[in-house]
Design an enzyme around this catalytic site. Structure first.
Site, mmCIF file in Angstrom:
data_model
loop_
_atom_site.group_PDB
_atom_site.id
_atom_site.type_symbol
_atom_site.label_atom_id
_atom_site.label_comp_id
_atom_site.label_asym_id
_atom_site.label_seq_id
_atom_site.Cartn_x
_atom_site.Cartn_y
_atom_site.Cartn_z
ATOM 1 N N HIS A 248 -42.453 -61.149 -1.401
ATOM 2 C CA HIS A 248 -43.790 -60.557 -1.471
ATOM 3 C C HIS A 248 -44.610 -60.809 -0.219
ATOM 4 C CE1 HIS A 248 -47.256 -58.719 -3.113
ATOM 5 N NE2 HIS A 248 -47.054 -58.999 -4.377
ATOM 6 N N ASP B 227 -34.542 -41.950 -3.035
ATOM 7 C CA ASP B 227 -33.618 -40.851 -3.316
ATOM 8 C C ASP B 227 -32.449 -40.942 -2.348
ATOM 9 O OD1 ASP B 227 -32.258 -38.490 -3.742
ATOM 10 O OD2 ASP B 227 -33.972 -37.175 -3.368
#
Length: 450
Positions: free
Chosen positions: A150, A396
């Site tokens: 993070h 994708d």
């Protein structure tokens, strides 16, 4: 679900021109990087077939890492003593796995301990800042477990990287390029102007180690008593488009004509905050608050580029007496959320930069971030992670976007994830972690708009 690990390797950046940078470089973490959670955050993406072979996905990762070099680096203390990321192209972890069963009967419907088998282990503090696991199912479906540190990237920056990974896998140019200037972008003003209290908001004094000092008797009985022995469960709640529309209308019904209606986020958080407070059986005299992430990219002046790679997040903390929260309307709760988030504006972000950079209080007083994943019980409070404006569905590899995106299993009582539906119809999923005896009541009332 039995997951068989087939291989584990390090993938290093692959430069299009074949020439890597000549020297390693230390890049200091920004004040926003250092105040956020110092751990890996894991997401699960599920894809229906057809999917490209693992070798193509691996090649795409190597190309994306050459553009987002910090993900292939290592966190440590630089030569000047500042917490930094070392750009030395050490690489990311790439794991290949398989499940000898169809995804439809194997993939859990929501976060559970089984979900953790779909990404590399992150509880041991891995040195790789990115860890990826590709799990193939017998039906041809693919689960991608992504775990990123993070302090390197917030949700927006992570989504940008994931989209780049997909583009590189499809042999398309990675565009737009990330803005990588975390070490120099957020400079304090001269002289610094600290207008807001940041101690006990973003930073806190470490709790004493002496027994009994960290919490009062009532808190201790709650945390370590019988109720805390119940297992934390994560409930996946679907909020249909119709439900969201009705909820927003109800929340906004008391506003004057001069005011815009409450947003989807404000309305949903207000509704769930009230429902969870009822399910926890919290009454008058108990203060409950919500920790809400606020993206500073468009709030700061001048704005931080959307493609900035790093963290630009602080938090809003709407709060209320529990009795008043549940006795008044959802619109009242939405107003509390609205005001608290609105207050985290450019002046607040600039004040934080000045406090964290130049006041000396953080180091002199040994302050630590309030963002603490070691907390197991947040009651009577909540922590909201909203992905509603973040395009995690942009990953994708060539066969289309994922049909499901969800967090891994985080058994932190009081955590709440809001995820837009992959249907793209305005619906969403809420992942709510509560004690089992509270969760049953929550499920009974969570779709009732009051």
């Amino acid at each position: 679900m039995k997951v068989k690990i087939e291989s584990s390797k390090i993938v290093k950046p692959l430069y299009e021109d074949g020439e890597a940078p000549a020297h390693a470089e230390w890049v200091p973490l920004s004040v926003f990087d250092k105040v956020t959670y110092g751990e890996h955050v894991a997401l699960i993406f599920a894809f229906r077939p057809p999917n490209p072979p693992n070798s193509e996905v691996e090649l795409g990762l190597a190309k994306a890492l050459a553009v987002y070099r910090e993900w292939a680096g290592r966190i440590g203390d630089g030569p000047d003593g500042r917490r930094s990321v070392l750009l030395k192209d050490a690489g990311a972890r790439f794991v290949e796995a398989a499940v000898d069963a169809p995804m439809a009967v194997s993939l859990p419907s929501g976060p559970s301990p089984d979900v953790r088998r779909l990404h590399p282990r992150i509880d041991d503090g891995p040195v790789e800042l990115v860890q990826v696991q590709l799990t193939r199912f017998s039906c041809g479906s693919l689960a991608v477990g992504f775990a990123g540190h993070h302090q390197i990237a917030d949700g927006q920056a992570t989504a940008n990287f994931l989209a780049a990974w997909g583009l590189a896998t499809r042999r398309l140019p990675v565009s737009p390029a990330p803005v990588c200037d975390r070490g120099t972008r957020f400079s304090p003003r001269e002289p610094p102007v600290v207008l807001f209290p940041h101690q006990e908001v973003e930073y806190r004094t470490p709790a004493p180690n002496k027994e009994g000092d960290a919490m009062d008797k009532e808190q201790e009985e709650f945390v370590f008593g019988a109720v805390a022995q119940d297992k934390v469960k994560v409930h996946r709640m679907h909020l249909s488009k119709e439900f969201v529309v009705r909820l927003k209308a109800q929340a906004s019904s008391g506003l004057p004509p001069s005011r815009h209606g409450y947003t989807t986020f404000q309305s949903v958080v207000a509704h769930l905050w009230r429902a969870i407070t009822v399910a926890r059986r919290l009454g008058a005299g108990v203060t409950t608050k919500v920790r809400i992430s606020v993206n500073g990219r468009t709030r700061m002046h001048p704005p931080v580029p959307r493609d900035y790679f790093g963290n630009v997040v602080l938090w809003a903390f709407p709060r209320s007496d529990a009795g008043e929260l549940v006795s008044r309307s959802v619109g009242h709760a939405a107003e509390l959320v609205y005001r608290a988030v609105a207050d985290v504006d450019d002046a607040y972000f600039r004040s934080f930069v000045d406090f964290a950079s130049s006041s000396g209080a953080v180091e002199a007083e040994g302050l630590v971030p309030t963002a603490d994943s070691e907390q197991a019980v947040l009651c009577p409070d909540l922590e909201v992670d909203a992905w509603l404006g973040i395009n995690f569905h942009g990953l994708d590899f060539g066969g289309g976007g994922p049909f499901r995106v969800m967090p891994t299993y985080y058994p932190m009582e009081g955590s709440l994830f809001l995820v837009p539906s992959t249907l793209g119809d305005g619906s969403m999923e809420a992942y709510v972690a509560l004690f089992h005896n509270h969760l049953e009541e929550f499920k009974r009332i969570c779709h009732k708009i009051t």
